[in-house]
Design a protein around this motif. Structure first.
Motif, PDB file in Angstrom:
ATOM      1  N   TYR A  19       0.837  -1.197   0.000  1.00 33.72           N
ATOM      2  CA  TYR A  19       0.000   0.000   0.000  1.00 33.72           C
ATOM      3  C   TYR A  19       0.877   1.254   0.000  1.00 33.72           C
ATOM      4  O   TYR A  19       0.609   2.214  -0.730  1.00 33.72           O
ATOM      5  CB  TYR A  19      -0.937   0.014   1.210  1.00 33.72           C
ATOM      6  CG  TYR A  19      -1.818   1.237   1.235  1.00 33.72           C
ATOM      7  CD1 TYR A  19      -3.002   1.271   0.525  1.00 33.72           C
ATOM      8  CD2 TYR A  19      -1.437   2.374   1.943  1.00 33.72           C
ATOM      9  CE1 TYR A  19      -3.801   2.410   0.514  1.00 33.72           C
ATOM     10  CE2 TYR A  19      -2.216   3.513   1.933  1.00 33.72           C
ATOM     11  CZ  TYR A  19      -3.402   3.525   1.226  1.00 33.72           C
ATOM     12  OH  TYR A  19      -4.175   4.649   1.215  1.00 33.72           O
ATOM     13  N   GLU A  20       1.946   1.238   0.802  1.00 29.96           N
ATOM     14  CA  GLU A  20       2.875   2.376   0.828  1.00 29.96           C
ATOM     15  C   GLU A  20       3.489   2.612  -0.546  1.00 29.96           C
ATOM     16  O   GLU A  20       3.604   3.752  -0.998  1.00 29.96           O
ATOM     17  CB  GLU A  20       3.998   2.124   1.836  1.00 29.96           C
ATOM     18  CG  GLU A  20       3.767   2.749   3.175  1.00 29.96           C
ATOM     19  CD  GLU A  20       4.960   2.549   4.093  1.00 29.96           C
ATOM     20  OE1 GLU A  20       6.103   2.815   3.673  1.00 29.96           O
ATOM     21  OE2 GLU A  20       4.733   2.131   5.225  1.00 29.96           O
ATOM     22  N   GLN A  21       3.894   1.527  -1.202  1.00 24.39           N
ATOM     23  CA  GLN A  21       4.460   1.650  -2.549  1.00 24.39           C
ATOM     24  C   GLN A  21       3.415   2.208  -3.516  1.00 24.39           C
ATOM     25  O   GLN A  21       3.727   3.048  -4.364  1.00 24.39           O
ATOM     26  CB  GLN A  21       4.974   0.300  -3.057  1.00 24.39           C
ATOM     27  CG  GLN A  21       6.204  -0.189  -2.334  1.00 24.39           C
ATOM     28  CD  GLN A  21       6.656  -1.544  -2.849  1.00 24.39           C
ATOM     29  OE1 GLN A  21       6.364  -1.922  -3.968  1.00 24.39           O
ATOM     30  NE2 GLN A  21       7.370  -2.278  -2.015  1.00 24.39           N
ATOM     31  N   ALA A  22       2.171   1.742  -3.380  1.00 27.56           N
ATOM     32  CA  ALA A  22       1.092   2.230  -4.243  1.00 27.56           C
ATOM     33  C   ALA A  22       0.816   3.704  -3.973  1.00 27.56           C
ATOM     34  O   ALA A  22       0.544   4.474  -4.895  1.00 27.56           O
ATOM     35  CB  ALA A  22      -0.167   1.394  -4.030  1.00 27.56           C
ATOM     36  N   GLN A  23       0.913   4.088  -2.709  1.00 22.80           N
ATOM     37  CA  GLN A  23       0.724   5.496  -2.352  1.00 22.80           C
ATOM     38  C   GLN A  23       1.832   6.342  -2.976  1.00 22.80           C
ATOM     39  O   GLN A  23       1.567   7.387  -3.561  1.00 22.80           O
ATOM     40  CB  GLN A  23       0.730   5.628  -0.830  1.00 22.80           C
ATOM     41  CG  GLN A  23       0.287   6.960  -0.316  1.00 22.80           C
ATOM     42  CD  GLN A  23       0.110   6.948   1.189  1.00 22.80           C
ATOM     43  OE1 GLN A  23       0.683   6.127   1.901  1.00 22.80           O
ATOM     44  NE2 GLN A  23      -0.689   7.867   1.686  1.00 22.80           N
TER      45      GLN A  23
END
Length: 106
Positions: A19-23
């Protein structure tokens, strides 16, 4: 399908890490995505990213880069991520870090 990884050990990332990478990649709809959806969206972003030519054997990591994504950008083969890890022991895969690009054996 290979899962994007989060560190030099090539272990599978958690959903929160994905999710952090997607953010960081500004992927729309990430709030409602499953872990597999996040993996696929990150892989799509990596595939659409412009390929960069290696300069003097050094690559500067960008936000969201991990061994698999960088291998896809540099070599068009995400499976070369392990080669990058082995060529860069102890490197923190974070934005701005410099990694050595292993030379092709061909």
């Amino acid at each position: 399908m290979a899962t994007p990884c989060h560190d030099a050990t090539m272990s599978e990332p958690t959903k929160d890490e994905l999710y952090e990478q997607a953010q960081d990649a500004d992927i729309a709809g990430r709030d409602s995505m499953t872990k597999q959806d996040l993996v696929e969206a990150l892989e799509q972003v990596a595939e659409e990213a412009p390929k960069r030519e290696p300069r003097m054997g050094v690559y500067v990591l960008e936000s969201g880069d991990n061994p698999s994504i960088v291998a896809g950008k540099l070599f068009d083969r995400r499976s070369r991520g392990l080669d990058l890890v082995l060529a860069n022991p102890g490197v923190d895969w974070v934005e701005g870090a410099e990694i050595q690009i292993p030379q092709d054996e061909s």
